[in-house]
Enzyme design. Structure first.
Site, PDB file in Angstrom:
ATOM      1  N   ASP A  82      -1.629   1.295   6.730  1.00  0.00           N
ATOM      2  CA  ASP A  82      -2.435   2.216   5.929  1.00  0.00           C
ATOM      3  C   ASP A  82      -3.934   1.972   6.011  1.00  0.00           C
ATOM      4  OD1 ASP A  82      -2.413  -0.140   4.573  1.00  0.00           O
ATOM      5  OD2 ASP A  82      -2.185   0.751   2.595  1.00  0.00           O
ATOM      6  N   GLU A  83      -4.416   1.187   6.966  1.00  0.00           N
ATOM      7  CA  GLU A  83      -5.863   1.058   7.085  1.00  0.00           C
ATOM      8  C   GLU A  83      -6.264   0.809   8.539  1.00  0.00           C
ATOM      9  OE1 GLU A  83      -7.604  -2.416   5.217  1.00  0.00           O
ATOM     10  OE2 GLU A  83      -5.626  -3.302   4.961  1.00  0.00           O
TER      11      GLU A  83
ATOM     12  N   ASP B 278      -9.073   3.587   4.516  1.00  0.00           N
ATOM     13  CA  ASP B 278      -7.985   2.948   3.769  1.00  0.00           C
ATOM     14  C   ASP B 278      -7.282   4.022   2.951  1.00  0.00           C
ATOM     15  OD1 ASP B 278      -6.323   1.138   2.652  1.00  0.00           O
ATOM     16  OD2 ASP B 278      -7.873  -0.074   1.686  1.00  0.00           O
TER      17      ASP B 278
END
Lengths: 406, 377
Positions: A122-123, A28
């Site tokens: 973003d993860e 993350d």
């Protein structure tokens, strides 16, 4: 981003955790949008910065940890965020930059294992079981990933290492910012059971209320409640699901190619709007955007759905399944407009509208039953021409006349 | 009112009249069947829902003339289930007594005075042979639209020029056209009418069994908005669809590049089998080569099937994909031992017609134009 924050459980053992069998990694990025924006503003590093729309209805997309310390959180209205942290610098989001960094990060992850399941920009989840022989233990791989991303992109990430997705995601949350947390196999059950029930995957406000009413506050309470009692209170499936999670069991695997199930776009208005013609134009704009993204993804969809959120935040969705799959702006818009008109709204004040395409199939597998009276070149050809013009002269260089700024 | 009628006669008459009665009538009296008995020994039954009217006259022993309105569906159910004996019907106050053998039914009489007047019985514009009419309507109505996006396409377009009658329907995916000759009352008759396909095919099935059908259109049907059919003792009228029918003449291909002839029954069997693996909306692919037609369906990820049938080909080889249901509709409608496909390109409409012999001429009186399925690129 996790919706809720939890206190860090203490790890007082001095020896490094045993990562045997912990093959699931949750990567993350730390305050992704904020960190990425700061690359262009090195002078602001170490100060509170908020990323988001600055208009009256803007919401916080992301904030640096300096700003978060004041209570600023994602999805918070910008006005509130500014009141909480008046010294913060507000930057407008740069989505092109974010998607470029996101693509680069995902490419980096793919060099460690082919089993990468992106969850959002973003993860991502990674399964490194197949990489251990080549690259070392899961914790070593996780550290190598963190080093590589900092080296290549100049931004940090946090990684949770655990035997299951659910625990890995909790672990990465605890590792933030810029950290690495390993939850060894034998610590999974005590780790999970010390958490409040709201931490469990699938427990939202409603379920939490039910659980509280049953007197269940921690995951341990759920774990030690008879399964039948849980099922009576929550329903068959949810009962099973929570009971399994409470004992650290999570059957979900890391799915390497998460196929897109739907493509959609929303728009929140500056002010509440009751003008149907204006809403129609926004639906056209959204349909255009969604259809262009479908064509870029080489997908076609059969189900068109719209979302309407009113001034009082009540939200409705309506959908219609078309006869043939489509990626044509015009067809998407016609269905979206019909769905909206069918609501029969009388000057209702609307805050947000969204258009979404579902039941996606790859374009080359989408059969199209032709029409006897169709022209040699239809709307789809026009769309493809617009796509080429957009690729060359920039998005929006060719668009419906009703969407021109006047 | 008092009359006696044979069970089979009444059951058949009521069933036919009541078949189109609405489930939820806009006005309660429209759920009724109007029974009129006259002293000359005839019984007339009528039903009407403002769109379609039906009327039938049957013989009966009428002891006392009169008019009564009763629930149509109920009377149909009762008369079908009575023993095969004469039925006595009489009115007593606001009740209708139905007696058959030892069975007795007492039905409520509905207010006959409130029943709307049926469209007048029109004078015929011409006559058509019953079996030709039934076949032609069945061949064409398969292509009518069943959806509600374009109401105009739920109709069958009937065009009359003198002795020539053309029936046509399309849902924009396929188009069916049948040309036939009939006997107009006036040799210069000229009409265009758009008849709801569902009503037309039900009417054709009900009336076609008899030798000939009288058709009334235009002024003779009592106004431009109506069409009337009459055969023997049965008469029915229907309201026409209103609106501009799309221009269809440009849909028929003007040239032919490849032509193939294949046994209709063999191809129907093969397509039915192969289509079992064609998931919803996915086509069957037809590959025409010299002497052989290969039918395939399914994709690499799922189940696949293929089958070959004998066929003759003139012109270049060709591969084309169709919706299997649309293809089977057309093959089922040609009504001949052999079917002829005419193609230009795999992306353009194909024309299907019938012929009696493998090496004979195509019967151009029926044509089924089918748009292929393609894959986007």
């Amino acid at each position: 981003m996790s919706r809720r924050q939890f206190a860090l459980p203490g790890r007082d053992r001095p020896e490094p955790p045993d990562d045997t069998g912990c093959t699931v990694l949750h990567v993350d990025m730390d305050a992704f949008f904020a960190s990425a924006s700061l690359l262009a503003h090195p002078d602001l590093v170490g100060t509170p910065v908020i990323i988001g729309g600055s208009g009256g209805r803007g919401v916080v997309l992301s904030a640096t940890y300096e700003a978060r310390r004041f209570g600023v959180a994602s999805a918070m209205p910008m006005g509130r965020a500014r009141r909480l942290c008046p010294t913060a610098t507000v930057l407008a989001p740069d989505h092109r930059l974010y998607s470029r960094i996101s693509d680069a990060v995902m490419a980096t992850l793919a060099t460690f294992t082919p089993a990468v399941e992106p969850l959002s920009v973003d993860e991502a989840f990674l399964d490194v079981a197949g990489s251990i022989r080549r690259l070392g233990s899961p914790a070593a791989i996780a550290q190598a990933i963190r080093d590589a991303i900092v080296d290549e992109q100049g931004i940090t990430c946090s990684i949770g290492v655990a035997p299951t997705k659910f625990v890995a995601k909790l672990a990465s949350n605890l590792a933030k910012p810029d950290g690495l947390v390993v939850v060894p196999v034998e610590e999974v059950v005590p780790f999970v059971q010390q958490l409040p029930v709201a931490a469990l995957w699938g427990v939202g406000d409603k379920t939490e209320e039910v659980l509280t009413r049953l007197g269940l506050r921690t995951v341990a309470d759920i774990a030690h409640t008879p399964l039948d009692t849980l099922k009576r209170g929550l329903g068959e499936a949810a009962g099973d699901h929570l009971h399994a999670l409470a004992w650290g069991r999570d059957p979900r695997r890391v799915e390497a190619v998460a196929r897109e199930k739907s493509i959609g776009a929303d728009m929140t208005f500056e002010y509440d709007v009751d003008d149907a013609a204006w809403i129609h134009r926004r639906l056209l704009q959204l349909s255009d955007k969604v259809a262009a993204r479908m064509r870029a993804a080489e997908m076609m969809g059969r189900t068109v759905s719209i979302k309407v959120r009113f001034a009082d935040f009540t939200t409705i969705t309506r959908s219609r399944t078309l006869r043939d799959p489509t990626d044509t702006s015009r067809v998407v818009y016609d269905a979206a407009k019909d769905l909206f008109d069918a609501l029969g709204l009388q000057r209702a004040r609307i805050r947000l509208v969204g258009v979404r395409m579902e039941k996606l199939v790859p374009t080359e597998q989408a059969p199209i039953q032709g029409l006897l009276d169709e022209p040699d070149h239809g709307w789809r050809d026009a769309d493809l021409a617009v796509d080429r013009a957009s690729a060359r002269f920039g998005a929006g260089s060719v668009r419906p006349a009703s969407l021109l700024d006047r | 009112m008092k009359f006696r009628v044979e069970r089979d006669v009444l059951a058949e008459a009521v069933t036919w009249v009541a078949r189109g009665l609405p489930n939820r009538p806009p006005v309660p009296v429209l759920a009724g069947v109007l029974i009129e008995a006259d002293g000359e020994g005839t019984l007339t039954l009528s039903a009407f829902d403002y769109e379609v009217s039906a009327r039938i006259t049957v013989p009966a022993d009428v002891a006392e003339g009169g008019t009564v309105l009763v629930l149509g569906r109920l009377l149909a159910d009762i008369s079908r289930n009575l023993p095969a004996k004469p039925i006595d019907v009489s009115t007593e106050g606001n009740k209708v007594q139905v007696t058959c053998g030892s069975s007795r039914f007492s039905l409520l009489a509905m207010p006959a005075a409130e029943y709307p007047t049926l469209p007048t019985s029109p004078a015929p514009s011409g006559t058509i042979s019953g079996d030709v009419f039934t076949q032609a309507v069945a061949q064409v109505s398969i292509a009518a639209d069943r959806g509600d996006t374009l109401p105009i396409l739920t109709g069958v377009r009937v065009e009359i020029e003198g002795e020539k009658m053309t029936l046509l329907a399309t849902d924009r995916y396929r188009l069916a056209m049948r040309e036939l000759t009939w006997n107009p009352t006036e040799s210069d008759a000229s009409h265009v009418a758009l008849i709801p396909a569902r009503t037309l095919s039900e009417t054709a099935k009900a009336l076609g069994a008899s030798g000939k059908v009288d058709l009334s259109l235009g002024g003779s049907a009592g106004g431009d908005g109506l069409v009337g059919f009459e055969s023997g003792s049965r008469r029915t009228t229907s309201r026409l669809l209103d609106g501009e029918y799309p221009k269809v003449s440009s849909i028929f291909p003007t040239s032919v590049d490849s032509e193939a002839v294949v046994s209709t029954a063999e191809l129907v069997e093969a397509v039915k089998r192969v289509a079992l693996v064609a998931e919803r909306n996915t086509p069957v692919r037809l590959k025409f080569t010299d002497g052989q037609l290969t039918i395939e369906a399914g994709t690499g990820d799922d189940a696949q099937a293929s089958e070959a049938v004998e066929s003759t080909l003139t012109g270049p080889e060709l591969e084309i994909a169709f919706n299997p249901h649309f293809l089977l509709d057309g093959l089922g409608a040609v009504g001949t031992a052999y079917s002829r496909f005419s193609f230009t390109q795999p992306s353009r409409p194909a024309v299907l017609s019938g012929q009696a012999e493998a090496d004979g001429e195509a019967d151009a009186s029926y044509r089924y134009v089918l748009m292929p399925v393609r894959f986007a690129s």
